[in-house]
Enzyme design. Structure first.
Site, PDB file in Angstrom:
ATOM      1  N   ASP A  55       0.845  -1.204   0.000  1.00 47.21           N
ATOM      2  CA  ASP A  55       0.000   0.000   0.000  1.00 47.21           C
ATOM      3  C   ASP A  55       0.879   1.252   0.000  1.00 47.21           C
ATOM      4  O   ASP A  55       1.413   1.643   1.030  1.00 47.21           O
ATOM      5  CB  ASP A  55      -0.918  -0.030   1.237  1.00 47.21           C
ATOM      6  CG  ASP A  55      -1.784   1.212   1.347  1.00 47.21           C
ATOM      7  OD1 ASP A  55      -1.779   2.031   0.402  1.00 47.21           O
ATOM      8  OD2 ASP A  55      -2.463   1.366   2.376  1.00 47.21           O
ATOM      9  N   GLU A 134      31.789   8.602   3.636  1.00 45.97           N
ATOM     10  CA  GLU A 134      32.455   8.587   4.948  1.00 45.97           C
ATOM     11  C   GLU A 134      31.433   8.989   6.019  1.00 45.97           C
ATOM     12  O   GLU A 134      31.445  10.120   6.513  1.00 45.97           O
ATOM     13  CB  GLU A 134      33.643   9.557   4.948  1.00 45.97           C
ATOM     14  CG  GLU A 134      34.720   9.235   3.919  1.00 45.97           C
ATOM     15  CD  GLU A 134      35.826  10.287   3.885  1.00 45.97           C
ATOM     16  OE1 GLU A 134      35.824  11.190   4.745  1.00 45.97           O
ATOM     17  OE2 GLU A 134      36.677  10.208   2.984  1.00 45.97           O
ATOM     18  N   GLU A 136      29.554   9.506   9.512  1.00 47.69           N
ATOM     19  CA  GLU A 136      29.879   9.639  10.938  1.00 47.69           C
ATOM     20  C   GLU A 136      28.605   9.480  11.763  1.00 47.69           C
ATOM     21  O   GLU A 136      27.507   9.741  11.273  1.00 47.69           O
ATOM     22  CB  GLU A 136      30.500  11.015  11.206  1.00 47.69           C
ATOM     23  CG  GLU A 136      31.822  11.225  10.492  1.00 47.69           C
ATOM     24  CD  GLU A 136      32.322  12.668  10.534  1.00 47.69           C
ATOM     25  OE1 GLU A 136      33.487  12.887  10.164  1.00 47.69           O
ATOM     26  OE2 GLU A 136      31.556  13.574  10.920  1.00 47.69           O
ATOM     27  N   GLU A 191      36.091   9.891  15.988  1.00 50.50           N
ATOM     28  CA  GLU A 191      36.122  11.198  15.341  1.00 50.50           C
ATOM     29  C   GLU A 191      36.462  12.295  16.359  1.00 50.50           C
ATOM     30  O   GLU A 191      36.761  12.025  17.509  1.00 50.50           O
ATOM     31  CB  GLU A 191      34.782  11.468  14.643  1.00 50.50           C
ATOM     32  CG  GLU A 191      34.830  11.278  13.119  1.00 50.50           C
ATOM     33  CD  GLU A 191      35.830  12.203  12.429  1.00 50.50           C
ATOM     34  OE1 GLU A 191      36.100  13.314  12.938  1.00 50.50           O
ATOM     35  OE2 GLU A 191      36.361  11.798  11.381  1.00 50.50           O
ATOM     36  N   GLU A 198      33.563   7.187  13.030  1.00 54.87           N
ATOM     37  CA  GLU A 198      33.484   7.128  11.568  1.00 54.87           C
ATOM     38  C   GLU A 198      33.963   5.765  11.100  1.00 54.87           C
ATOM     39  O   GLU A 198      34.958   5.239  11.591  1.00 54.87           O
ATOM     40  CB  GLU A 198      34.352   8.219  10.933  1.00 54.87           C
ATOM     41  CG  GLU A 198      34.313   8.216   9.407  1.00 54.87           C
ATOM     42  CD  GLU A 198      35.196   9.298   8.791  1.00 54.87           C
ATOM     43  OE1 GLU A 198      35.955   8.972   7.851  1.00 54.87           O
ATOM     44  OE2 GLU A 198      35.137  10.464   9.229  1.00 54.87           O
ATOM     45  N   HIS A 247      31.029  12.823   4.158  1.00 56.48           N
ATOM     46  CA  HIS A 247      31.764  13.283   2.982  1.00 56.48           C
ATOM     47  C   HIS A 247      31.532  12.297   1.846  1.00 56.48           C
ATOM     48  O   HIS A 247      31.537  11.085   2.055  1.00 56.48           O
ATOM     49  CB  HIS A 247      33.266  13.378   3.280  1.00 56.48           C
ATOM     50  CG  HIS A 247      33.590  14.365   4.354  1.00 56.48           C
ATOM     51  ND1 HIS A 247      34.859  14.491   4.895  1.00 56.48           N
ATOM     52  CD2 HIS A 247      32.821  15.275   5.001  1.00 56.48           C
ATOM     53  CE1 HIS A 247      34.839  15.444   5.827  1.00 56.48           C
ATOM     54  NE2 HIS A 247      33.616  15.927   5.907  1.00 56.48           N
ATOM     55  N   ARG A 318      41.086  22.213   3.976  1.00 58.32           N
ATOM     56  CA  ARG A 318      39.895  21.466   4.397  1.00 58.32           C
ATOM     57  C   ARG A 318      38.716  22.369   4.775  1.00 58.32           C
ATOM     58  O   ARG A 318      37.699  21.875   5.211  1.00 58.32           O
ATOM     59  CB  ARG A 318      40.244  20.543   5.585  1.00 58.32           C
ATOM     60  CG  ARG A 318      41.039  19.338   5.152  1.00 58.32           C
ATOM     61  CD  ARG A 318      41.453  18.462   6.322  1.00 58.32           C
ATOM     62  NE  ARG A 318      42.265  17.341   5.852  1.00 58.32           N
ATOM     63  CZ  ARG A 318      41.790  16.144   5.552  1.00 58.32           C
ATOM     64  NH1 ARG A 318      40.515  15.881   5.654  1.00 58.32           N
ATOM     65  NH2 ARG A 318      42.610  15.178   5.143  1.00 58.32           N
ATOM     66  N   GLU A 335      35.851  15.392  -3.471  1.00 54.53           N
ATOM     67  CA  GLU A 335      35.223  15.110  -2.176  1.00 54.53           C
ATOM     68  C   GLU A 335      34.330  16.288  -1.782  1.00 54.53           C
ATOM     69  O   GLU A 335      34.827  17.387  -1.522  1.00 54.53           O
ATOM     70  CB  GLU A 335      36.298  14.891  -1.101  1.00 54.53           C
ATOM     71  CG  GLU A 335      35.712  14.638   0.277  1.00 54.53           C
ATOM     72  CD  GLU A 335      36.771  14.637   1.387  1.00 54.53           C
ATOM     73  OE1 GLU A 335      36.608  13.880   2.346  1.00 54.53           O
ATOM     74  OE2 GLU A 335      37.763  15.404   1.270  1.00 54.53           O
ATOM     75  N   ARG A 337      32.144  17.964   0.994  1.00 55.99           N
ATOM     76  CA  ARG A 337      32.265  17.828   2.444  1.00 55.99           C
ATOM     77  C   ARG A 337      31.034  18.323   3.218  1.00 55.99           C
ATOM     78  O   ARG A 337      31.001  18.278   4.428  1.00 55.99           O
ATOM     79  CB  ARG A 337      33.520  18.566   2.918  1.00 55.99           C
ATOM     80  CG  ARG A 337      34.769  18.136   2.158  1.00 55.99           C
ATOM     81  CD  ARG A 337      36.050  18.788   2.628  1.00 55.99           C
ATOM     82  NE  ARG A 337      36.455  18.246   3.909  1.00 55.99           N
ATOM     83  CZ  ARG A 337      36.368  18.881   5.066  1.00 55.99           C
ATOM     84  NH1 ARG A 337      35.868  20.107   5.106  1.00 55.99           N
ATOM     85  NH2 ARG A 337      36.750  18.318   6.175  1.00 55.99           N
TER      86      ARG A 337
END
Length: 446
Positions: A55, A134, A136, A191, A198, A247, A318, A335, A337
């Site tokens: 359903d 990745e 977490e 982490e 992670e 990430h 970063r 990547e 982030r």
């Protein structure tokens, strides 16, 4: 995770040999929640011949009551027997796509919608889109009644080990469980924040990778509970410490060739990689609504806690939204982030792929890389470097999404309309709520 090329006959034989008694037919709703229809193994023939009905009106954002019949088409490559719940025989799962009664794919199925994006990718001559996630998560204690608390199970920090990290045994059991299910776990560590962990697993073709994310969440929560803990993928469960991200490492292939790699290109990246990157940056403010889909997501996207706040890219730094990790050759990747683990992985990857493909089709050139810490730049410096802020709330993010036709098309009209309406209601409920912070700030003062 090694994808098995099971046939229908293989599944029937294995189910019999392994004493499988129940089947979980799993799919994901628009909000990213895993749903399942559980049936006894006696229904296996019916399941494998795509005749299992459910359903659809009972699932948020699917269909109205008057058009509720939907069919589950299992993907036989996702056959998996869970190692737990074996008191009454084993439980196996199959991940399913959702179909209409007339045999057409259902437009509101996030997994099916991602397949639509992949068809667009193939039309441009690419053969696969790979994702290495990745994710977490936090581990909180359960009280004696099994209720969730906000007490952390440890006071560990980044890459800490026992005895500080008391969640290590739980994390180790999660890794062992994942490996027994065929995951190739590449890293597992504590982490930055206390109670935060992670686990990274090997990249895969994007559909398989999204299936893996959903399976991963299920395993993490199941094993944590066995340790008297609650695992949460909520982006920012506690004030004053880092939130949880997911990430996403992405690469495009033509056959065995990673088309993001060019030995002679700047930073050994190809023009295709730069154009894909240009698309990711151009559509970033709009796809944030999908990659960071909750009110709480925006408590993580603030300066000072490692999560990106600005639309920029870099090879080393970063602080920007997109980073280019050092690896080259087949491992060349971009990547992103900003994504958090509350996101629906299928919808997230559909919008990211379409953003990148738009960059390739229109040869969008990204701005210059930003190799200094954006957090210490003032507003003028950011403006000069063409660095824009990400939206600060889900409300603002939805406004950006509404302006972006490429991202609306990436979701399709059914998913877009239902997603936006659900988020509008979420924001309205949040705006009307009076928080403890407000009472502390204003009750006495005014």
């Amino acid at each position: 995770m090694t994808k098995k090329q099971n046939t229908v006959e293989d599944i029937k034989r294995i189910a019999d040999e392994e004493n499988v008694r129940f089947l979980r037919l799993m799919f994901t709703d628009i909000m990213g929640t895993i749903k399942n229809v559980e049936v006894p193994v006696s229904q296996l023939d019916k399941v494998l011949s795509n005749k299992m009905m459910f359903d659809g009106s009972s699932i948020e954002g699917f269909v109205r009551i008057e058009e509720s019949d939907m069919y589950l088409y299992p993907d036989v490559s996702t056959w998996m027997i869970f190692p737990w719940e074996s008191t009454h025989g084993k439980v196996a799962r199959l991940i399913c796509d959702i179909y209409n009664p007339d045999g057409t794919p259902f437009a509101g199925d996030p997994r099916g919608n991602l397949k639509r994006a992949l068809a667009d990718m193939e039309a441009l001559g690419f053969t696969s889109f790979n994702l290495g996630p990745e994710p977490e998560f936090f581990l909180f204690k359960l009280d004696e009644d099994g209720k969730i608390t906000t007490d952390l199970n440890d006071r560990g920090g980044y890459f800490d080990f026992a005895p500080t990290d008391l969640g290590e045994n739980c994390r180790r059991d999660i890794v062992l469980e994942l490996e027994s299910l065929g995951f190739e776990v590449e890293a597992s560590h504590h982490e930055v924040a206390p109670g935060q962990h992670e686990i990274d697993f090997k990249y895969a073709d994007v559909i398989e990778a999204c299936d893996n994310i959903q399976t991963f969440k299920l395993v993490v929560k199941t094993i944590a509970r066995k340790h008297g803990l609650h695992a949460t993928f909520m982006p920012k469960p506690l004030y004053g410490i880092s939130g949880s991200g997911m990430h996403c490492n992405m690469s495009l292939f033509k056959g065995d060739e990673n088309v993001f790699y060019d030995e002679n290109g700047p930073m050994q990246l190809s023009q295709t990689a730069y154009h894909f990157l240009g698309g990711l940056l151009k559509h970033a403010r709009a796809y944030t609504a999908v990659c960071n889909p909750t009110v709480n997501s925006y408590k993580r996207l603030v300066p000072g806690y490692e999560a990106p706040v600005y639309v920029a890219w870099s090879g080393r730094n970063r602080s920007p939204l997109v980073r280019v990790p050092e690896s080259r050759g087949l491992s060349t990747r971009l990547e992103l982030r900003s994504v958090d683990p509350s996101a629906n992985p299928y919808l997230t990857m559909a919008v990211l792929l379409q953003a990148g493909l738009d960059g390739i089709k229109n040869e969008i050139v990204p701005p210059e890389a930003v190799d200094r810490n954006i957090y210490v730049m003032n507003e003028e410096e950011r403006k000069e470097a063409q660095i824009h802020d990400l939206p600060s709330t889900i409300h603002n993010a939805i406004k950006e999404l509404r302006k972006d036709d490429v991202m609306i098309d990436a979701l399709g009209s059914h998913i877009y309309a239902n997603f936006v309406e659900a988020k509008r209601m979420e924001w309205a409920a949040f705006r009307q709520t009076v928080s403890e912070w407000e009472r502390e700030q204003y009750l006495e003062l005014y």
